[in-house]
Design a protein around this motif. Sequence first.
Motif, short mmCIF file in Angstrom:
data_model
loop_
_atom_site.label_atom_id
_atom_site.label_comp_id
_atom_site.label_asym_id
_atom_site.label_seq_id
_atom_site.Cartn_x
_atom_site.Cartn_y
_atom_site.Cartn_z
N ILE A 99 -4.08 -10.92 10.56
CA ILE A 99 -4.64 -10.55 9.47
C ILE A 99 -4.28 -9.38 8.85
O ILE A 99 -4.44 -8.26 9.70
CB ILE A 99 -6.28 -10.86 9.53
CG1 ILE A 99 -6.75 -11.95 10.18
CG2 ILE A 99 -6.86 -10.48 8.20
CD1 ILE A 99 -8.13 -12.00 10.55
N GLU A 100 -3.89 -9.34 7.57
CA GLU A 100 -3.32 -7.93 7.07
C GLU A 100 -4.74 -7.18 6.53
O GLU A 100 -5.36 -8.01 5.58
CB GLU A 100 -2.42 -8.21 6.02
CG GLU A 100 -1.96 -6.96 5.34
CD GLU A 100 -1.29 -7.41 3.86
OE1 GLU A 100 0.19 -7.65 4.11
OE2 GLU A 100 -1.79 -7.42 3.05
N THR A 101 -5.09 -6.03 6.61
CA THR A 101 -6.00 -5.24 5.90
C THR A 101 -5.13 -3.98 5.31
O THR A 101 -4.11 -3.76 5.64
CB THR A 101 -7.02 -4.82 6.93
OG1 THR A 101 -6.46 -3.61 7.77
CG2 THR A 101 -7.38 -5.85 7.97
N LYS A 102 -5.94 -3.28 4.47
CA LYS A 102 -5.21 -2.05 3.96
C LYS A 102 -5.03 -1.07 4.94
O LYS A 102 -4.49 -0.04 4.73
CB LYS A 102 -6.07 -1.87 2.76
CG LYS A 102 -5.97 -2.42 1.34
CD LYS A 102 -5.75 -1.82 0.27
CE LYS A 102 -5.33 -2.85 -0.99
NZ LYS A 102 -5.19 -2.29 -1.95
N ALA A 103 -5.50 -1.05 6.24
CA ALA A 103 -5.23 -0.13 7.33
C ALA A 103 -4.39 -0.60 8.02
O ALA A 103 -4.07 -0.03 9.25
CB ALA A 103 -7.11 0.04 7.86
N GLY A 104 -3.75 -1.59 7.85
CA GLY A 104 -2.70 -2.52 8.82
C GLY A 104 -3.02 -3.68 9.42
O GLY A 104 -4.07 -4.31 8.93
N ASN A 105 -2.31 -4.36 10.21
CA ASN A 105 -2.27 -5.67 10.60
C ASN A 105 -3.40 -5.67 11.94
O ASN A 105 -3.06 -4.83 12.74
CB ASN A 105 -1.06 -6.41 10.85
CG ASN A 105 -0.53 -6.68 9.42
OD1 ASN A 105 -0.99 -6.28 8.39
ND2 ASN A 105 0.54 -7.42 9.46
N VAL A 106 -4.10 -6.78 12.07
CA VAL A 106 -4.72 -6.93 13.25
C VAL A 106 -4.72 -8.41 13.87
O VAL A 106 -4.16 -9.20 13.04
CB VAL A 106 -6.56 -6.65 13.15
CG1 VAL A 106 -6.78 -5.13 12.68
CG2 VAL A 106 -6.97 -7.67 12.14
N SER A 107 -4.92 -8.48 15.11
CA SER A 107 -4.73 -10.08 15.33
C SER A 107 -6.09 -10.43 15.83
O SER A 107 -6.97 -9.77 16.14
CB SER A 107 -3.64 -10.09 16.56
OG SER A 107 -4.55 -9.41 17.81
N ALA A 108 -6.46 -11.84 15.63
CA ALA A 108 -7.84 -12.35 15.86
C ALA A 108 -7.48 -13.64 16.68
O ALA A 108 -6.49 -14.40 16.53
CB ALA A 108 -8.33 -12.66 14.54
N GLU A 109 -8.47 -13.96 17.53
CA GLU A 109 -8.69 -15.09 18.23
C GLU A 109 -9.97 -15.53 18.15
O GLU A 109 -10.91 -15.34 18.19
CB GLU A 109 -8.53 -14.61 19.72
CG GLU A 109 -8.37 -16.14 20.65
CD GLU A 109 -8.35 -15.65 22.07
OE1 GLU A 109 -8.07 -14.40 22.55
OE2 GLU A 109 -8.36 -16.57 22.98
N ILE A 110 -9.87 -17.18 17.77
CA ILE A 110 -11.12 -17.93 17.69
C ILE A 110 -11.56 -18.49 18.94
O ILE A 110 -10.60 -18.94 19.52
CB ILE A 110 -10.80 -19.14 16.56
CG1 ILE A 110 -10.18 -18.79 15.33
CG2 ILE A 110 -11.81 -20.06 16.66
CD1 ILE A 110 -11.25 -18.23 14.25
#
Length: 284
Positions: A99-110
């Motif tokens: 997921i891209e945010t204005k603070a950089g990209n993060v990764s998510a796991e469902i």
Amino acid sequence: MKIPFTKMHGLGNSYIFINVFDFPIEEKILADLAKAVADKDTGIGSDGMILIHPTESADVGMRIFNKDGSEGKNCGNGLRCVAKFAFEHQLVDSKQFTIETKAGNVSAEIHGDQIQVNEVTVDMGVPILKRSEIPMLGEDLDQVVAEPFEVQGDNLEVTTISMGNPHAVFFVDDINKAPLTTLGPVIEKDQRFPESVNVEFIEQVNDQEIHFRVWERGSGVTQACGTGACASVVASVLNGKLEKGKEITVHLAGGDLYITWAEDGRVWMRGKAETTIEGTFFMD
Ligand SMILES: N[C@@H](CCC[C@H](N)C(=O)O)C(=O)O
């Protein structure tokens, strides 16, 4: 204009989510739209608005607007909700994505399946500690830990962390007596924080749990703040109250989050995300 929306929350920290994959919105109306949807009397009622948008740099993009229309750079509770939304609406095709945010990209796991997303884990990245990057005025130290902080005649100690957005963390003996609504708004706008600041009060329970309350920049008191919970665990470790590498249960007003500041420096957040309403918002 008729705008399709979904209201979601992470532990009571609620946002109006607009899927701009399907419904593009003009940049110039975003701040007013955020204020309008967040208004509990004339709008829907929420802590702000989040756009879920297409992007080249990640599987999905997120922008967060606070209740007052200001744009934040990151939102932990919002990230878990965006992950749930993207998975359920098949904007992504696997349980792990970026997921891209204005603070950089993060990764998510469902965690869960298409029928029920139970929880989401997000790799929130490495916290920023350098004073000028919080940003906070004053001598540019590598970290601001338990620094004397006078406010309205009270002598407090502040620890500051950025999780892509700025947090000022204060330890208290009794969370129920935290000066949330009195000092929260004053510290938020204190001139030592040129971009304003999210304000957290923490009571340590034991070596695995803390109580947490927040006054959010641009939104005031909210039931929960994901980036704030991450910042609070980092602040607790920096103050020698908790150990790095252990999962900490953060008790927020709206429920619990599970946060680990891992040995490699990254912060992990696990918790719920829930959908409450889908509808159409009418804007003149
Ligand atoms: N509630 C959020 C943070 C939202 C943005 C914040 N108020 C800011 O302006 O930085 C969270 O869950 O992290």
